[in-house]
Design a protein around this motif. Structure first.
Motif, PDB file in Angstrom:
ATOM      1  N   ARG A  32       0.809  -1.228   0.000  1.00 49.77           N
ATOM      2  CA  ARG A  32       0.000   0.000   0.000  1.00 49.77           C
ATOM      3  C   ARG A  32       0.843   1.280   0.000  1.00 49.77           C
ATOM      4  NH1 ARG A  32      -2.992  -3.945  -0.337  1.00 49.77           N
ATOM      5  NH2 ARG A  32      -5.084  -4.131   0.556  1.00 49.77           N
ATOM      6  N   TYR A 163      -6.879   4.923  -2.989  1.00 50.05           N
ATOM      7  CA  TYR A 163      -6.884   3.495  -2.670  1.00 50.05           C
ATOM      8  C   TYR A 163      -6.339   3.246  -1.260  1.00 50.05           C
ATOM      9  CZ  TYR A 163      -5.721  -1.493  -3.004  1.00 50.05           C
ATOM     10  OH  TYR A 163      -5.613  -2.838  -2.777  1.00 50.05           O
ATOM     11  N   THR A 167      -8.473   1.628   1.931  1.00 46.35           N
ATOM     12  CA  THR A 167      -8.022   0.398   2.591  1.00 46.35           C
ATOM     13  C   THR A 167      -7.490   0.649   3.992  1.00 46.35           C
ATOM     14  OG1 THR A 167      -5.883   0.637   1.439  1.00 46.35           O
ATOM     15  CG2 THR A 167      -7.509  -0.827   0.445  1.00 46.35           C
TER      16      THR A 167
END
Length: 227
Positions: A32, A163, A167
């Motif tokens: 990430r 994103y 998340t």
């Protein structure tokens, strides 16, 4: 885990009617976090550019006329994305154009099982809210002031930040610390309480206690400290 966030620009909305992909931008993320590695390419669509599409991304056929055809550099794109999951906003649109170009180049399509759609994620997290990339950037405080027109690489960079927020965000630990700090009960200071003074008790052993201790030690058989 390695993931690729990507975006495309096209001549229109449907590859089945002859629309083509003219730009792709990809951002590499590991666990990430954007690594700084990216892939970006323009393509000659071998057709005209409708005014409506040019108004969105600003790519004219004059600009694209000297760019390579997709089939000429497709191997570079495939080497970059490898077999990583592919993240896009309204991903079926981007996958549709990417796979159409691969089919036209006589290459294997990208497996749809690799698709992660951030619109679907946003729908689950924010039901009823606006789900455009602009709206999500506003929701999460992501700066998009430099986004005058759509651009594949710029939009992929923004989407990568969205994103991360979808998340769980970059500062989960800090947020948890803040929540814990806010849950601490504060004891308000009241009037001073007068307490009776108590002299501290002695902490050294008395002569009587030392004598009893010596007798006790002498009765022990084979103590460890004597070996």
């Amino acid at each position: 885990m390695r993931e690729i966030v990507f975006d495309t620009e096209t001549t229109g909305l449907d590859p089945k009617t002859g629309d083509r992909m003219v730009e792709i931008g990809c951002i590499e993320m590991v666990n990430r976090v954007a690594t700084g590695h990216s892939y970006h390419a323009y393509y000659n669509p071998e057709r005209d550019m409708p005014e409506q599409a040019e108004a969105v991304h600003g790519l004219s056929i004059g600009f694209l006329s000297d760019k390579p055809k997709f089939s000429e550099t497709a191997h570079e794109l495939l080497e970059f994305i490898e077999d990583s999951p592919l993240i896009a906003h309204n991903a079926r649109f981007d996958f549709g154009f990417l796979n159409n170009e691969l089919t036209m180049a006589s290459m294997a399509e990208v497996d749809m099982a690799r698709m992660i759609d951030t619109i679907a994620m946003a729908k689950r997290r924010h039901p009823g809210a606006k789900l455009s990339l602009d709206a999500l950037c506003s929701r999460y405080g992501i700066d998009r002031s430099h986004r005058v027109k759509h651009g594949a690489l710029l939009d992929a960079e923004l989407l990568a930040q969205v994103y991360v927020e979808l998340t769980g965000g970059r500062q989960i630990g800090l947020e948890l610390a803040a929540e814990q700090a806010s849950s601490v009960v504060e004891i308000s200071s009241g009037p001073a309480v007068q307490r009776e003074f108590r002299a501290p008790r002695p902490h050294s052993a008395s002569q009587e206690e030392l004598a009893r201790h010596k007798v006790f030690l002498e009765k022990m058989e084979k103590p460890l400290w004597a070996s």
